[in-house]
Design a protein around this motif. Sequence first.
Motif, PDB file in Angstrom:
ATOM      1  N   ALA A 191      49.321  62.800  67.593  1.00 33.09           N
ATOM      2  CA  ALA A 191      48.742  63.046  66.266  1.00 33.09           C
ATOM      3  C   ALA A 191      47.494  62.204  66.055  1.00 33.09           C
ATOM      4  N   GLU A 192      47.528  60.946  66.482  1.00 33.50           N
ATOM      5  CA  GLU A 192      46.353  60.085  66.319  1.00 33.50           C
ATOM      6  C   GLU A 192      45.167  60.601  67.144  1.00 33.50           C
ATOM      7  N   LYS A 193      45.436  61.054  68.362  1.00 31.68           N
ATOM      8  CA  LYS A 193      44.358  61.587  69.208  1.00 31.68           C
ATOM      9  C   LYS A 193      43.744  62.841  68.591  1.00 31.68           C
ATOM     10  N   GLU A 194      44.610  63.731  68.096  1.00 27.60           N
ATOM     11  CA  GLU A 194      44.113  64.961  67.484  1.00 27.60           C
ATOM     12  C   GLU A 194      43.298  64.663  66.233  1.00 27.60           C
ATOM     13  N   ASN A 195      43.763  63.678  65.458  1.00 30.59           N
ATOM     14  CA  ASN A 195      43.052  63.339  64.227  1.00 30.59           C
ATOM     15  C   ASN A 195      41.680  62.735  64.536  1.00 30.59           C
ATOM     16  N   GLU A 196      41.615  61.891  65.576  1.00 31.05           N
ATOM     17  CA  GLU A 196      40.337  61.266  65.945  1.00 31.05           C
ATOM     18  C   GLU A 196      39.355  62.297  66.521  1.00 31.05           C
ATOM     19  N   ALA A 197      39.934  63.246  67.261  1.00 31.37           N
ATOM     20  CA  ALA A 197      39.056  64.213  67.924  1.00 31.37           C
ATOM     21  C   ALA A 197      38.689  65.401  67.042  1.00 31.37           C
ATOM     22  N   ILE A 198      39.606  65.805  66.163  1.00 35.69           N
ATOM     23  CA  ILE A 198      39.382  67.068  65.450  1.00 35.69           C
ATOM     24  C   ILE A 198      39.303  66.895  63.930  1.00 35.69           C
ATOM     25  N   TYR A 199      40.371  66.304  63.335  1.00 33.51           N
ATOM     26  CA  TYR A 199      40.533  66.397  61.878  1.00 33.51           C
ATOM     27  C   TYR A 199      39.830  65.274  61.113  1.00 33.51           C
ATOM     28  N   HIS A 200      39.829  64.090  61.627  1.00 33.11           N
ATOM     29  CA  HIS A 200      39.158  62.942  61.010  1.00 33.11           C
ATOM     30  C   HIS A 200      39.652  62.689  59.574  1.00 33.11           C
ATOM     31  N   GLU A 201      40.981  62.896  59.362  1.00 33.13           N
ATOM     32  CA  GLU A 201      41.526  62.664  58.023  1.00 33.13           C
ATOM     33  C   GLU A 201      41.885  61.190  57.830  1.00 33.13           C
ATOM     34  N   ARG A 202      41.754  60.768  56.594  1.00 26.85           N
ATOM     35  CA  ARG A 202      42.092  59.379  56.233  1.00 26.85           C
ATOM     36  C   ARG A 202      43.627  59.244  56.188  1.00 26.85           C
ATOM     37  N   VAL A 203      44.129  58.172  56.764  1.00 24.74           N
ATOM     38  CA  VAL A 203      45.589  57.935  56.785  1.00 24.74           C
ATOM     39  C   VAL A 203      45.964  57.146  55.530  1.00 24.74           C
ATOM     40  N   PRO A 204      46.723  57.760  54.617  1.00 23.30           N
ATOM     41  CA  PRO A 204      47.073  57.064  53.367  1.00 23.30           C
ATOM     42  C   PRO A 204      48.194  56.035  53.608  1.00 23.30           C
ATOM     43  N   SER A 205      48.371  55.167  52.614  1.00 22.49           N
ATOM     44  CA  SER A 205      49.513  54.226  52.702  1.00 22.49           C
ATOM     45  C   SER A 205      50.796  54.987  52.376  1.00 22.49           C
ATOM     46  N   LEU A 206      51.900  54.466  52.862  1.00 20.42           N
ATOM     47  CA  LEU A 206      53.194  55.142  52.675  1.00 20.42           C
ATOM     48  C   LEU A 206      53.560  55.238  51.188  1.00 20.42           C
ATOM     49  N   LYS A 207      53.134  54.260  50.376  1.00 22.85           N
ATOM     50  CA  LYS A 207      53.462  54.238  48.952  1.00 22.85           C
ATOM     51  C   LYS A 207      52.882  55.431  48.210  1.00 22.85           C
ATOM     52  N   MET A 242      52.451  58.367  49.436  1.00 25.53           N
ATOM     53  CA  MET A 242      52.989  59.633  49.937  1.00 25.53           C
ATOM     54  C   MET A 242      54.180  60.098  49.097  1.00 25.53           C
ATOM     55  N   GLU A 243      54.431  61.356  49.158  1.00 26.55           N
ATOM     56  CA  GLU A 243      55.549  61.943  48.409  1.00 26.55           C
ATOM     57  C   GLU A 243      56.875  61.457  49.018  1.00 26.55           C
ATOM     58  N   LYS A 244      57.767  60.980  48.148  1.00 28.65           N
ATOM     59  CA  LYS A 244      59.056  60.472  48.629  1.00 28.65           C
ATOM     60  C   LYS A 244      59.956  61.627  49.052  1.00 28.65           C
ATOM     61  N   ILE A 245      60.773  61.339  50.043  1.00 28.51           N
ATOM     62  CA  ILE A 245      61.717  62.350  50.536  1.00 28.51           C
ATOM     63  C   ILE A 245      62.950  62.352  49.627  1.00 28.51           C
ATOM     64  N   GLU A 246      63.280  63.505  49.072  1.00 29.47           N
ATOM     65  CA  GLU A 246      64.469  63.635  48.231  1.00 29.47           C
ATOM     66  C   GLU A 246      65.675  63.930  49.114  1.00 29.47           C
ATOM     67  N   ALA A 247      66.701  63.112  48.983  1.00 33.88           N
ATOM     68  CA  ALA A 247      67.895  63.268  49.820  1.00 33.88           C
ATOM     69  C   ALA A 247      68.669  64.524  49.445  1.00 33.88           C
ATOM     70  N   ASN A 248      69.207  65.175  50.435  1.00 31.20           N
ATOM     71  CA  ASN A 248      70.068  66.344  50.232  1.00 31.20           C
ATOM     72  C   ASN A 248      71.441  66.017  50.829  1.00 31.20           C
ATOM     73  N   LEU A 249      72.398  65.695  49.956  1.00 28.38           N
ATOM     74  CA  LEU A 249      73.743  65.302  50.400  1.00 28.38           C
ATOM     75  C   LEU A 249      74.666  66.510  50.361  1.00 28.38           C
ATOM     76  N   LEU A 250      74.977  67.048  51.520  1.00 29.37           N
ATOM     77  CA  LEU A 250      75.883  68.199  51.605  1.00 29.37           C
ATOM     78  C   LEU A 250      77.311  67.775  51.952  1.00 29.37           C
ATOM     79  N   ALA A 251      77.472  66.643  52.611  1.00 28.68           N
ATOM     80  CA  ALA A 251      78.810  66.160  52.984  1.00 28.68           C
ATOM     81  C   ALA A 251      79.415  65.366  51.826  1.00 28.68           C
ATOM     82  N   LYS A 252      80.655  65.655  51.524  1.00 26.25           N
ATOM     83  CA  LYS A 252      81.370  64.956  50.448  1.00 26.25           C
ATOM     84  C   LYS A 252      82.818  64.704  50.879  1.00 26.25           C
ATOM     85  N   PRO A 253      83.450  63.699  50.306  1.00 23.37           N
ATOM     86  CA  PRO A 253      84.855  63.451  50.665  1.00 23.37           C
ATOM     87  C   PRO A 253      85.731  64.631  50.265  1.00 23.37           C
ATOM     88  N   SER A 254      86.658  64.996  51.132  1.00 20.61           N
ATOM     89  CA  SER A 254      87.634  66.029  50.798  1.00 20.61           C
ATOM     90  C   SER A 254      88.768  65.371  50.018  1.00 20.61           C
TER      91      SER A 254
END
Length: 782
Positions: free
Chosen positions: A355-371, A373-385
């Motif tokens: 990904a870094e090579k492709e970005n340097e060679a082709i896309y030249h996009e700025r890499v944002p900080s993790l803060k 970025m959109e947070k991942i919402e957890a999807n809990l499908l397993a529950k105690p029976s």
Amino acid sequence: MLTCGVKLCTGHTNIAKPVQSYIRSVYKSNGNTHEAEKYAMEKHRQRAQFVGGLKELDKKVTNIDALLKEGTSYYQYLRGLTTRFRVSTSQAGWGYSLNPFAQKSIYLQFSWSDAYQEGVKFQSFDPQHEKASLLYILAHLQSVKARRAHAAASKTREDEAKSTEEIKTALHAFQSAAGILEFAAEIVGKINTPKSPDINVKLLSMQAETMVAQAQECVFDACLAKKVKAGSLAALAKGCAEKYTKAKEFSDCYHSTQWLARTKYPWKLHLRHKILCWEATALYHQSAALNKAEKHGPEIAALMAAKANVQAARALEKEMRRGSWGTRLKFVELGALEKSSLILEKTIVKRLDLAEKENEAIYHERVPSLKKMEKIEANLLAKPSAFAEPPLNTESPLALLVPAAIQEVALRFRQELKEDYKMRRRDAETKAEEIRTALQLLNLPAALDAREGTQGIPDQLWARIQEIQAKGGSGHVDALLKQVLTAQDKAWEIYNATKGTLDNELQEDEKLRSAYGGRWTRAPSKEITADFLSQLTTVEGYLKRAASADEKLGIKRKKEDASMQMLKGSRADIEANVPKVKTPSEKKDESPEEKTLKEDLEQLNKIIAARPKIIDLAEEKSNEWELEVAFLEDDRKRVDSEETKIRLNSSLDIYFTKLKQIDDRQLELLQQVEKKNEAWKKSLESDPQMAKRSEYFGKLNSGVEATESITNNLLQGLKFYGDCMAEYLNPLHQKVKDFVVAREYEKKMHMDQITRALAAVGQAKPMLPGNNNNNSNNNASS
């Protein structure tokens, strides 16, 4: 994948003999009891087979489903025992709860190893603790079944259908294990007896959350095999991380930290490792979704964060292999962790480099900080029976015997009847005393006795005096009074000792709780001694009423001392003191007034004698009742126990109606006697000597009545104190002493845990509150 640590039976547990002994002592021998005894032995053998199977679990391929069936059957039997019979929660002679009606109980003993520390053993006498231990074992079996299925799925990935089926098996088994552990935590939270440290609520919750997290992993694996979208996979992976985070929180609680620190396996590091790996997995799949959306800068940011997480996890592995965990045992789980984290790291690094090579060679996009970025919402499908307790076996031989709940109702009703008869006997004595007092005020029957002859004592009166002298006279009364007062002192002594023991234990518990705060996790004394204190309050009421009655008897003894002293000596000696009257030239016939007065007095004497006899007949009638059968039959017809009591009591109405009639007749007779006595006295000629003779016989009769009445009441008092100490005070005192011994054991165990915790952080050994060393209090509260 982790399994719940296994618990193994560490001692010979005979669950047949105590049940058989109980059946023989409580029920009449018949075909049902014989079948029940055989059934108890059969279940004992099944349990032995079950615990033997647990020991072979890791040594050979074991049929997990067969073990689960055996364990569930044993749980069903154990539940049936505790539901139907009185099963003690403590060792024979010990006890946390005081039940004066449960005279006979089943005393069982169980011994299991610790799930985290194999060398630690714990012995319990509480069937609820055994149920919790058994639930833990069932959860362990489910987790073993899940791990085997998950391993099989990994080996059969080429056969998609078979692999999917194995994943489903693992998923359901992990969820079942979690549900069983949650139910076990509910049971443990209600246990007031000492508990094995490994089935602490926090540790059970940690295990339950771990099982759910592993079930969520199964969901993730199934979705990954189905090539679900990257965004969905990221949400599922985030769900795994959250569940492991929840498990880690429970592992960080005080008790969990102390107990897990002594285990061979690095539980806390394992959970931390899992959190980091699944956070990395979630970010990796998020990066794939971002790549598809042509957001190459955020993709690189996600991959960089994923790389940091997986490398942090890899850094933990060295510590996990170090020390006792690595040198003493090589755990399969650690090898699997290392392998999966290595593969994950290589995958992430490879994708990040591309990904870094492709970005340097082709896309030249700025890499944002993790803060940003959109947070991942957890999807809990397993529950105690949810765990459903196996239903009671209504077809077992035990079902034909009367349940403990019915026995309890029957025993309580017997106690109620016993108390009712005591009250009626006290009322009968009170009514008899009313007759004696009323007649004494009228100088009866002394005035009539004085006219029986001119010189001596009437034979009927002398017979009563002779009976009193044969027993020891006033000396016998004084000896009885002394015995009663001694018994009263002894009863109060036991009461005060019992209450003092409870008060001291409560004060010590409050000091320890104040000194150690949240570290002192032992159940509060105030909560588990409520039953003891309630019983003490009841006994205190009994003793106060008895002491008041004893005081009144002492006052009456002093008041009647002169008349009671008149009963000493031979008949000739007593008759020598009787005032003489002139012998009439001819004997006069009884006047109608005198005759009817004597008849009424005779009826009053019969009333005094009749009341106790009627009460005895009523009691004999109620003793013939088969209360357990009556309550059981009505219970099956869904008839309330109170209605059964009303029906049974109605058969005693004939006796109690007769007592009511006697009460009415007594009131009527006393009114008649007063009028007839006045009429009779008016019919007599004035004779000063006869008046003196009548007065003398009045005092003599008063002495006889007082001696008989006081003696009877003192004998009842002695019986009361004997019953009170035998049925209430002595058992309560012994149970409280045993309770304090058990609490001392708990205190020692908690102090050892606190000592280890403080030693781990370099603090001084804690001292018990109340020591003169001021530093000890500072250390304890830190």
